[in-house]
Design a protein around this motif. Structure first.
Motif, mmCIF file in Angstrom:
data_model
loop_
_atom_site.group_PDB
_atom_site.id
_atom_site.type_symbol
_atom_site.label_atom_id
_atom_site.label_comp_id
_atom_site.label_asym_id
_atom_site.label_seq_id
_atom_site.Cartn_x
_atom_site.Cartn_y
_atom_site.Cartn_z
ATOM 1 N N PRO A 1 -57.865 15.616 14.362
ATOM 2 C CA PRO A 1 -58.228 14.247 15.618
ATOM 3 C C PRO A 1 -56.810 14.032 16.280
ATOM 4 O O PRO A 1 -56.877 13.917 17.483
ATOM 5 N N ALA A 2 -55.612 13.835 15.391
ATOM 6 C CA ALA A 2 -54.460 13.603 16.178
ATOM 7 C C ALA A 2 -54.006 14.508 16.878
ATOM 8 O O ALA A 2 -53.560 14.230 18.125
ATOM 9 N N GLN A 3 -54.115 15.884 16.668
ATOM 10 C CA GLN A 3 -53.644 16.946 17.360
ATOM 11 C C GLN A 3 -54.648 17.046 18.486
ATOM 12 O O GLN A 3 -53.986 17.385 19.591
ATOM 13 N N GLU A 4 -55.832 17.024 18.529
ATOM 14 C CA GLU A 4 -56.494 17.133 19.679
ATOM 15 C C GLU A 4 -56.450 15.901 20.699
ATOM 16 O O GLU A 4 -56.411 16.151 21.958
ATOM 17 N N ASP B 1 -41.430 30.204 21.975
ATOM 18 C CA ASP B 1 -41.788 28.492 21.357
ATOM 19 C C ASP B 1 -42.906 28.666 20.465
ATOM 20 O O ASP B 1 -43.126 27.761 19.769
ATOM 21 N N LEU B 2 -43.768 29.782 20.346
ATOM 22 C CA LEU B 2 -44.969 29.642 19.686
ATOM 23 C C LEU B 2 -44.792 29.919 18.083
ATOM 24 O O LEU B 2 -45.441 29.289 17.503
ATOM 25 N N HIS B 3 -43.787 30.685 17.495
ATOM 26 C CA HIS B 3 -43.542 30.767 16.291
ATOM 27 C C HIS B 3 -44.823 31.275 15.572
ATOM 28 O O HIS B 3 -45.113 30.521 14.332
ATOM 29 N N ILE B 4 -45.608 32.529 15.802
ATOM 30 C CA ILE B 4 -46.680 32.732 15.525
ATOM 31 C C ILE B 4 -46.583 33.526 14.122
ATOM 32 O O ILE B 4 -45.648 34.208 13.873
ATOM 33 N N LYS B 5 -47.503 33.007 13.065
ATOM 34 C CA LYS B 5 -47.468 33.651 11.733
ATOM 35 C C LYS B 5 -48.754 33.773 11.126
ATOM 36 O O LYS B 5 -49.624 32.987 11.189
ATOM 37 N N ARG B 6 -48.890 34.698 10.471
ATOM 38 C CA ARG B 6 -50.307 35.036 9.686
ATOM 39 C C ARG B 6 -50.183 34.489 8.332
ATOM 40 O O ARG B 6 -49.397 34.797 7.656
ATOM 41 N N VAL B 7 -51.222 33.337 8.180
ATOM 42 C CA VAL B 7 -51.017 33.005 6.722
ATOM 43 C C VAL B 7 -52.204 33.219 5.970
ATOM 44 O O VAL B 7 -52.305 33.174 4.801
ATOM 45 N N HIS B 8 -53.241 33.756 6.517
ATOM 46 C CA HIS B 8 -54.494 34.078 5.980
ATOM 47 C C HIS B 8 -55.135 35.536 6.513
ATOM 48 O O HIS B 8 -54.734 35.824 7.651
ATOM 49 N N PRO C 1 -45.654 23.154 21.551
ATOM 50 C CA PRO C 1 -44.574 22.039 21.725
ATOM 51 C C PRO C 1 -45.089 20.486 22.009
ATOM 52 O O PRO C 1 -46.188 20.431 22.516
ATOM 53 N N ARG C 2 -44.610 19.754 21.144
ATOM 54 C CA ARG C 2 -44.632 18.158 20.918
ATOM 55 C C ARG C 2 -45.978 18.094 20.299
ATOM 56 O O ARG C 2 -46.509 16.970 20.407
ATOM 57 N N VAL C 3 -46.735 19.058 19.915
ATOM 58 C CA VAL C 3 -47.921 18.808 18.937
ATOM 59 C C VAL C 3 -47.617 19.180 17.440
ATOM 60 O O VAL C 3 -48.190 18.566 16.534
ATOM 61 N N GLY C 4 -47.096 20.231 17.015
ATOM 62 C CA GLY C 4 -46.688 20.943 15.762
ATOM 63 C C GLY C 4 -47.552 22.192 15.683
ATOM 64 O O GLY C 4 -48.019 22.936 16.462
#
Length: 441
Positions: A22-25, A122-129, A138-141
């Motif tokens: 909810p905070a990110q949205e 700026d995206l720093h994409i990574k596959r975790v699963h 940016p400014r969200v996390g």
């Protein structure tokens, strides 16, 4: 002696669903509203500034100062703000070159909420699963997103294969991220598959000249003959949609003129939009699967050059000259809009090129009234929307109307009456010299 492979750069997009807290949205919503407000501020500044003093530098300076003075406008990252400015100037450039109309004010209700991320670094994409990946906004996390296809990240990323940026887009089902991908791929060999003509219809979605019709199995008409507005929803979803529409109408009846819409009515509208968006997503998925299969199977695909806007024009008429069969024409227009023929042609355009095939357009007039067996043309050949009966006494061919149109479409291509669609520019009608339309197929 084997020829060396030819490589070419290809740009495409990939859309994935975000899993937000909810905070990110709330943070992304604030950025989207700030981006819309920045567009409106630029539009007002452009409209009030005399033509002799308009400049990109002045607009950039004004936008930078506004981010410092207005707190809620400062939540939008600087690069996203610059992307709004570039998009606005590009909109005016498209208008000047005749490709679009003038940019307009973006209302809070009708405009699509979106935020642009112009820099892929700026995206720093990574596959975790296996099914999930992580992306930095940016400014969200860090945010999770659905991993549905391989992306050029990590060791697979280089100057030729990389993600150049992204865009956050919100629809009725939530926030999504659309990645802009640049990839270096081997140029496909020329497709040696057969030729096929396609006639887009209402009863048969895509009728093929060889009889291999592509249909989604959803009837365009209800038992009473009316158009089915919600054919992509199942029985339970249609019943739920009916309840929501009745509830919304009941709640709307208590609202006085010029009174603010209640939160309950907003919730009913949101639920209705979610069901509509789900139906649209199913229709788009069917179109993607079908067009991919056609691009892989056929080397030359021939379609009609349809002017859908003219075809779906209302038959209401005016007070002096009222139209005829207005209700029937309205239902037909709704069915045509649901089939989304223009989107199908757009998909076929880039998918045939990707598989080495060719997409050809032919003029549409008389393809539905001409008999594909003898070439006889008359307006009364279509007994119904589905049945075609040739009125030529020497022929009398009978068959499906859409199949007949598909055979005519392929015949126009074979006699050279085609429309070449270049990568940029208008269509050009070309007719092979010395070749006349044949009367027999």
């Amino acid at each position: 002696m084997s020829s060396r492979p030819v490589w070419e750069k290809r740009q495409f997009g990939h859309r994935a669903r975000l899993a937000l807290t909810p905070a990110q949205e709330q943070a992304i919503d604030a950025q989207a509203h700030a981006a819309r407000a920045a567009w409106n501020l630029l539009h007002n500044l452009w409209s009030m500034t005399p033509k002799c003093t308009r400049s990109l530098t002045r607009m950039d300076q004004t936008l930078r100062q506004a981010r410092k003075d207005i707190d809620w406008l400062g939540v939008l990252p600087a690069q996203a703000t610059q992307a709004v400015l570039k998009t606005y100037m590009r909109a005016w450039r498209n208008c000047w070159e005749g490709r679009a109309e003038e940019p307009a004010f973006k209302s809070r209700v009708r405009s699509v909420m979106s935020v642009d991320i112009p820099q892929g670094r700026d995206l720093h994409i990574k596959r975790v699963h296996r099914r999930w990946g992580m992306v930095n906004i940016p400014r969200v996390g860090r945010i999770r997103f659905r991993w549905t296809r391989d992306l050029p990240v990590g060791k697979a990323a280089n100057s030729d294969n990389r993600i150049t940026g992204a865009r956050l887009v919100k629809d009725s089902l939530g926030w999504h991220i659309a990645f802009r991908v640049t990839a270096l791929e081997r140029k496909p060999a020329e497709h040696t598959g057969p030729e096929v003509g396609i006639d887009a219809g209402v009863n048969i979605s895509l009728a093929l000249s060889d009889g291999n019709h592509q249909d989604h199995g959803r009837p365009p008409r209800l038992p009473d003959g009316s158009a089915d507005r919600d054919k992509w929803l199942n029985k339970e979803e249609k019943a739920k949609l009916l309840r929501l529409e009745q509830r919304a109408a009941h709640r709307k009846s208590f609202r006085k003129p010029k009174e603010r819409t209640s939160n309950r009515l907003h919730r009913s509208y949101d639920q209705i939009r979610q069901l509509r968006a789900r139906a649209t997503r199913r229709a788009t998925d069917w179109q993607h699967r079908t067009t991919t299969s056609l691009a892989r199977q056929y080397g030359v695909i021939v379609v009609e050059d349809l002017h859908i806007t003219n075809m779906t024009r209302s038959a209401k008429g005016s007070v002096e000259n009222p139209g005829k069969n207005v209700a029937q024409k309205s239902g037909l227009n709704r069915s045509i809009a649901q089939e989304a023929w223009g989107r199908t042609v757009t998909m076929l355009t880039y998918k045939t090129a990707r598989h080495g095939g060719t997409l050809i357009k032919v003029p549409a007039p008389y393809t539905s009234q001409r008999c594909s067996a003898c070439g006889f043309i008359t307006s009364g050949s279509r007994e119904t929307q589905e049945l075609f009966v040739c009125k030529n006494p020497d022929c009398g061919w009978t068959g499906n109307a859409d199949h007949n149109g598909a055979r005519n479409v392929l015949h126009l291509y074979r006699i050279g009456h085609t429309m070449e669609i270049p990568a940029a520019g208008r269509a050009v009608v070309r007719r092979t010299r010395g070749v006349k339309p044949a009367t027999a197929r």
